[in-house]
Write a protein that holds these residues in place. Structure first.
Motif, PDB file in Angstrom:
ATOM      1  N   SER A 208      32.843 -32.833 -17.339  1.00  0.00           N
ATOM      2  CA  SER A 208      32.501 -33.561 -16.114  1.00  0.00           C
ATOM      3  C   SER A 208      31.418 -34.594 -16.384  1.00  0.00           C
ATOM      4  O   SER A 208      30.635 -34.467 -17.328  1.00  0.00           O
ATOM      5  N   LYS A 209      31.371 -35.599 -15.524  1.00  0.00           N
ATOM      6  CA  LYS A 209      30.308 -36.603 -15.590  1.00  0.00           C
ATOM      7  C   LYS A 209      29.258 -36.303 -14.519  1.00  0.00           C
ATOM      8  O   LYS A 209      29.592 -35.879 -13.417  1.00  0.00           O
ATOM      9  N   HIS A 210      27.997 -36.532 -14.877  1.00  0.00           N
ATOM     10  CA  HIS A 210      26.888 -36.314 -13.954  1.00  0.00           C
ATOM     11  C   HIS A 210      26.260 -37.664 -13.622  1.00  0.00           C
ATOM     12  O   HIS A 210      26.075 -38.500 -14.524  1.00  0.00           O
ATOM     13  N   PRO A 211      25.930 -37.903 -12.359  1.00  0.00           N
ATOM     14  CA  PRO A 211      25.329 -39.193 -11.987  1.00  0.00           C
ATOM     15  C   PRO A 211      24.103 -39.530 -12.837  1.00  0.00           C
ATOM     16  O   PRO A 211      23.206 -38.708 -12.998  1.00  0.00           O
ATOM     17  N   GLY A 212      24.114 -40.722 -13.430  1.00  0.00           N
ATOM     18  CA  GLY A 212      22.984 -41.175 -14.230  1.00  0.00           C
ATOM     19  C   GLY A 212      22.993 -40.692 -15.665  1.00  0.00           C
ATOM     20  O   GLY A 212      22.060 -40.981 -16.424  1.00  0.00           O
ATOM     21  N   LYS A 215      27.285 -39.129 -20.762  1.00  0.00           N
ATOM     22  CA  LYS A 215      28.166 -38.289 -21.564  1.00  0.00           C
ATOM     23  C   LYS A 215      28.823 -37.234 -20.688  1.00  0.00           C
ATOM     24  O   LYS A 215      28.307 -36.858 -19.640  1.00  0.00           O
ATOM     25  N   PHE A 216      29.985 -36.757 -21.152  1.00  0.00           N
ATOM     26  CA  PHE A 216      30.643 -35.670 -20.437  1.00  0.00           C
ATOM     27  C   PHE A 216      29.933 -34.356 -20.718  1.00  0.00           C
ATOM     28  O   PHE A 216      29.442 -34.120 -21.829  1.00  0.00           O
ATOM     29  N   LEU A 217      29.884 -33.489 -19.726  1.00  0.00           N
ATOM     30  CA  LEU A 217      29.235 -32.185 -19.843  1.00  0.00           C
ATOM     31  C   LEU A 217      30.296 -31.096 -19.775  1.00  0.00           C
ATOM     32  O   LEU A 217      31.171 -31.111 -18.893  1.00  0.00           O
ATOM     33  N   TYR A 218      30.239 -30.154 -20.696  1.00  0.00           N
ATOM     34  CA  TYR A 218      31.191 -29.046 -20.746  1.00  0.00           C
ATOM     35  C   TYR A 218      30.431 -27.753 -20.996  1.00  0.00           C
ATOM     36  O   TYR A 218      29.778 -27.606 -22.025  1.00  0.00           O
ATOM     37  N   GLU A 219      30.492 -26.823 -20.036  1.00  0.00           N
ATOM     38  CA  GLU A 219      29.707 -25.586 -20.090  1.00  0.00           C
ATOM     39  C   GLU A 219      28.250 -25.912 -20.417  1.00  0.00           C
ATOM     40  O   GLU A 219      27.633 -25.324 -21.293  1.00  0.00           O
TER      41      GLU A 219
END
Length: 271
Positions: A208-212, A215-219
C-alpha cells in the motif's frame, strides 16, 4: 536497445546458473547429471571432495537452538584454518543438498567441479563473522523481548491501550488502536492514536501507499515522522469470535512503537 537486451540476457544467465538440478546418490554430487564432487560423512560433520578425491574441505553444520538459525564452519585440510559460511537456503530434510546449494551460491562448485582456489581463498581470507552475527541477532532479539515484557501492554476490547510505562499509577491509558480496513484475508490496516487522538502510526498488511511516503508498504508500520518498521501479520482473529484484545498483530504494533521511543500518551504535542 542493445543495452537492454544485454541486461536481460545477463539476468537470464544468472537465473540459469542457479537453476541447476542437484542430485546426490552414493555420496556423488551431480549438477544437471554431470558428476562434479563427492560429499561424505554424517551430519554435523561432512567432507566435500573433488572428483579425484585429492582435495577435500570439511563442513561442520552449526545450529543455534534458540532461533533455529544455521550456518557452516569450513575447514581447510591444507592450512587447518576455518571460516564460516551461511546457507543460500536450508532444508532440514536434505542437509547435504543445502550444503551444495551454499557452495554453488558462493562459487565453490560448478559444472567444472570444485573451485579449490576460491574455497582456499575464502577460508584463509578475512573472517566472515557469520556465526557471531547470528548469535548477536539472537541476543538482540532476546533483549528486545525482555524490554517488551516490561512495558506490560494490554489492549481492551474497545482498542484502548494500557501500559506500565505511565508515571501515573492510577491511569495506565496511553492511547488507542483501531482497525481501519479488513478483507477476507484479514485486517489490512491499523491506526494508532495517542490520548489526544493524534495519529501516531499506521500499519499496512498488503502492499500500500501512505500519504507523503513514496514507497509501497507491506506488513510495515509507518509513524507520523515517516519511520518504518517491519511487523509481520499474525492472522489472528479473522472470525466471528474476533476481539482486538486478543489480536497479536495489534499488540506487536504497539510494542514496536514503544520500543522505538513512541510512548504515545501525548506524543502528538511534540510534533
Amino acid at each position: 536497445m542493445k543495452k537492454t537486451i544485454f541486461t536481460v540476457t545477463a539476468a537470464l544467465l544468472t537465473v540459469c546458473a542457479f537453476a541447476q538440478e542437484i542430485k546426490i546418490k552414493n555420496d556423488e554430487v551431480k549438477l544437471d547429471d554431470k558428476a562434479v564432487a563427492y560429499i561424505e560423512g554424517k551430519k554435523p560433520n561432512l567432507q566435500i571432495l573433488s572428483l579425484d578425491k585429492q582435495y577435500s574441505v570439511s563442513a561442520e553444520l552449526k545450529f543455534l537452538e534458540s532461533t533455529g538459525k544455521r550456518w557452516m564452519i569450513l575447514k581447510s585440510a591444507k592450512s587447518g584454518k576455518t571460516n564460516e559460511v551461511d546457507y543460500k537456503k536450508f532444508n532440514p530434510l536434505n542437509q547435504q543438498k543445502s550444503v551444495i546449494e551454499a557452495f554453488i551460491d558462493k562459487g565453490f562448485v560448478s559444472a567444472d567441479g570444485l573451485n579449490t582456489e576460491a574455497i582456499e581463498n575464502f577460508i584463509n581470507g578475512e573472517s566472515s563473522g557469520v556465526g557471531n552475527k547470528i548469535k548477536n541477532e539472537a541476543n538482540a532479539a532476546s533483549g528486545k523481548q525482555k524490554r517488551i515484557e516490561g512495558y506490560q501492554v494490554v489492549i481492551d476490547d474497545a482498542g484502548i491501550i494500557y501500559s506500565a510505562i505511565t508515571k501515573d499509577p492510577n491511569n495506565k491509558k496511553i492511547g488507542n488502536i483501531k482497525i481501519v480496513s479488513t478483507t477476507a484475508l484479514g485486517v489490512q490496516k491499523y491506526e494508532v492514536y495517542d490520548l489526544d487522538q493524534n495519529l501516531i502510526g499506521t500499519w499496512y498488511n498488503m502492499s500500500s501507499k501512505h500519504p507523503g511516503y513514496d514507497k509501497f508498504l507491506y506488513e510495515e508500520l509507518i509513524t507520523f515522522d515517516n519511520k518504518v518498521f517491519k511487523i509481520k501479520y499474525e492472522s489472528s482473529g479473522a472470525n466471528i469470535q474476533y476481539r482486538i484484545s486478543g489480536d497479536k498483530t495489534a499488540l506487536n504494533i504497539v510494542n514496536e512503537l514503544i520500543d522505538n521511543g513512541y510512548i504515545l500518551q501525548h506524543q502528538g504535542i511534540a510534533r
